[in-house]
Design a protein around this motif. Sequence first.
Motif, PDB file in Angstrom:
ATOM      1  N   THR A  67       0.494   0.624   8.753  1.00 43.87           N
ATOM      2  CA  THR A  67       0.036   0.994   7.414  1.00 43.87           C
ATOM      3  C   THR A  67      -1.348   1.637   7.480  1.00 43.87           C
ATOM      4  O   THR A  67      -1.616   2.610   6.768  1.00 43.87           O
ATOM      5  CB  THR A  67       0.054  -0.232   6.476  1.00 43.87           C
TER       6      THR A  67
ATOM      7  N   THR B  61      -2.184   5.256   6.104  1.00 38.78           N
ATOM      8  CA  THR B  61      -3.160   5.569   5.049  1.00 38.78           C
ATOM      9  C   THR B  61      -4.156   6.617   5.557  1.00 38.78           C
ATOM     10  O   THR B  61      -4.541   7.520   4.834  1.00 38.78           O
ATOM     11  CB  THR B  61      -3.914   4.313   4.564  1.00 38.78           C
TER      12      THR B  61
ATOM     13  N   GLU C 251       8.010   2.329   1.431  1.00 35.10           N
ATOM     14  CA  GLU C 251       7.499   1.157   2.160  1.00 35.10           C
ATOM     15  C   GLU C 251       8.570   0.083   2.207  1.00 35.10           C
ATOM     16  O   GLU C 251       9.075  -0.322   1.165  1.00 35.10           O
ATOM     17  CB  GLU C 251       6.288   0.584   1.410  1.00 35.10           C
TER      18      GLU C 251
ATOM     19  N   ASP D  14       9.244  -3.822   3.247  1.00 31.03           N
ATOM     20  CA  ASP D  14       8.720  -5.121   3.665  1.00 31.03           C
ATOM     21  C   ASP D  14       9.659  -6.175   3.127  1.00 31.03           C
ATOM     22  O   ASP D  14      10.342  -5.944   2.128  1.00 31.03           O
ATOM     23  CB  ASP D  14       7.318  -5.382   3.087  1.00 31.03           C
TER      24      ASP D  14
ATOM     25  N   GLN E 114       2.113  -5.169  -1.264  1.00 29.19           N
ATOM     26  CA  GLN E 114       0.761  -4.937  -0.726  1.00 29.19           C
ATOM     27  C   GLN E 114       0.642  -3.573  -0.068  1.00 29.19           C
ATOM     28  O   GLN E 114      -0.344  -2.862  -0.258  1.00 29.19           O
ATOM     29  CB  GLN E 114       0.453  -5.987   0.356  1.00 29.19           C
ATOM     30  N   ASP E 115       1.647  -3.238   0.751  1.00 30.82           N
ATOM     31  CA  ASP E 115       1.556  -1.995   1.502  1.00 30.82           C
ATOM     32  C   ASP E 115       1.653  -0.780   0.579  1.00 30.82           C
ATOM     33  O   ASP E 115       0.899   0.175   0.711  1.00 30.82           O
ATOM     34  CB  ASP E 115       2.636  -1.939   2.588  1.00 30.82           C
TER      35      ASP E 115
ATOM     36  N   ARG F 287      -1.565  -0.253  -1.010  1.00 30.67           N
ATOM     37  CA  ARG F 287      -2.529   0.409  -0.122  1.00 30.67           C
ATOM     38  C   ARG F 287      -2.276   1.911  -0.054  1.00 30.67           C
ATOM     39  O   ARG F 287      -3.203   2.718  -0.012  1.00 30.67           O
ATOM     40  CB  ARG F 287      -2.442  -0.183   1.298  1.00 30.67           C
TER      41      ARG F 287
ATOM     42  N   GLN G 128       8.075   0.882  -3.084  1.00 34.26           N
ATOM     43  CA  GLN G 128       8.205  -0.299  -2.235  1.00 34.26           C
ATOM     44  C   GLN G 128       9.637  -0.808  -2.288  1.00 34.26           C
ATOM     45  O   GLN G 128      10.195  -1.001  -3.366  1.00 34.26           O
ATOM     46  CB  GLN G 128       7.268  -1.404  -2.724  1.00 34.26           C
TER      47      GLN G 128
ATOM     48  N   GLU H  80       8.187   3.718   6.025  1.00 30.91           N
ATOM     49  CA  GLU H  80       7.647   2.646   6.870  1.00 30.91           C
ATOM     50  C   GLU H  80       8.623   1.488   6.868  1.00 30.91           C
ATOM     51  O   GLU H  80       8.782   0.794   5.872  1.00 30.91           O
ATOM     52  CB  GLU H  80       6.266   2.204   6.378  1.00 30.91           C
TER      53      GLU H  80
END
Lengths: 113, 250
Positions: free
Chosen positions: B72, B76, B92, B94, B99-100, B103, B113, B145
């Motif tokens: 991450t 960024t 993203e 997870d 959180q990611d 960010r 997300q 990601e």
Amino acid sequence: MHEMSLCESILQIVEAEAAREPFMRVTWLQLEIGALAGVEIDALRFCFEAVAPNTILAGAELDIVEPPGEARCVPCDKTVLLTDRYSCCPHCGAYGLQVTGGDQMRIKAMEVE
Amino acid sequence: MCTVCGCGDAHHHYGQGVARAHAPGLSQARMVKIEQDILGKNAEYAQRNRARFREQGILALNLVSSPGSGKTSLLTRTLTDLKGQYPLAVIEGDQETSQDADRIRATGVSAVQINTGKGCHLDGHMVGHALETLNPDPGALLFIENVGNLVCPAAFDLGEAHKVAILSVTEGEDKPIKYPDMFAAADLMLLNKTDLLPHLDFDVALCMEYARRIHPDIEILQVSAKTGAGMEQWYQWLRAHRPEPESPAR
């Protein structure tokens, strides 16, 4: 533990098959999981037992065929058997073998009633 | 009648396995040959995503690594450095939290997300839905990601152009041979956190040798998302792999 996802995919495929040509249950299911498919057979069996109850797969016997890994060794110009992806050629010791087989994950056949 | 080939036999025997234990007898039992890839459905979703990327000239990359490799942070920094040069978008993955994605959004780039819950990887179907929400611009760089996991994401095609494996020098240099499926599937390996090398015993040459044992053609770049060292090579790699814009229709 992607074995769980694999078992869910297996169930989806079998259910789609059951919709196409009706059957009530699967008594025997044959899978082909290559030695290089990255699947842990014990984990797959464990997950299958978790997914199968109360579905069309409940009680089905799982038959798993495990074809060996095969790879091409370019320096030797030979096809060699491979038990894992990190080994070298058993003949010349070269790395970088090109996997040519044994990485499949397939449903082969089933017995239904 | 047999449902596979239309022959008169209601039952086929396959090989020497347990099937032979199932005498068909007078029951309604019958054999059905299926011959389907277990991940065939995922492959269909992935192909659909891939077609969308091709039509819109999007370079989609599937970023894979262990947890804690600095994915991450690397992302960024990449987004901050490339903003304004190309349309950018991020998916993203997870197990929990946003959180990611938070960010990423802090860099001004739009992100979706996906929480996989108990799942250990993203799949083609999840990414397809994320694309509906994200709707990346034509010509975008799309970074997906994946869940931090060097095992399961190797098996699931998302429709990406390339998998990019991120390995940090605070991990073992033997990770490529410990997790060979992932390094066999990745076209590029980013060796991250190289600013820490003076403090570690990490053998860069050995790590690269291990990666090439598994995948002789893998490209390897050494980077530090913290200091920026090597990042320009990564950006050049991105530029070189963007699809050629299609000539405008006349």
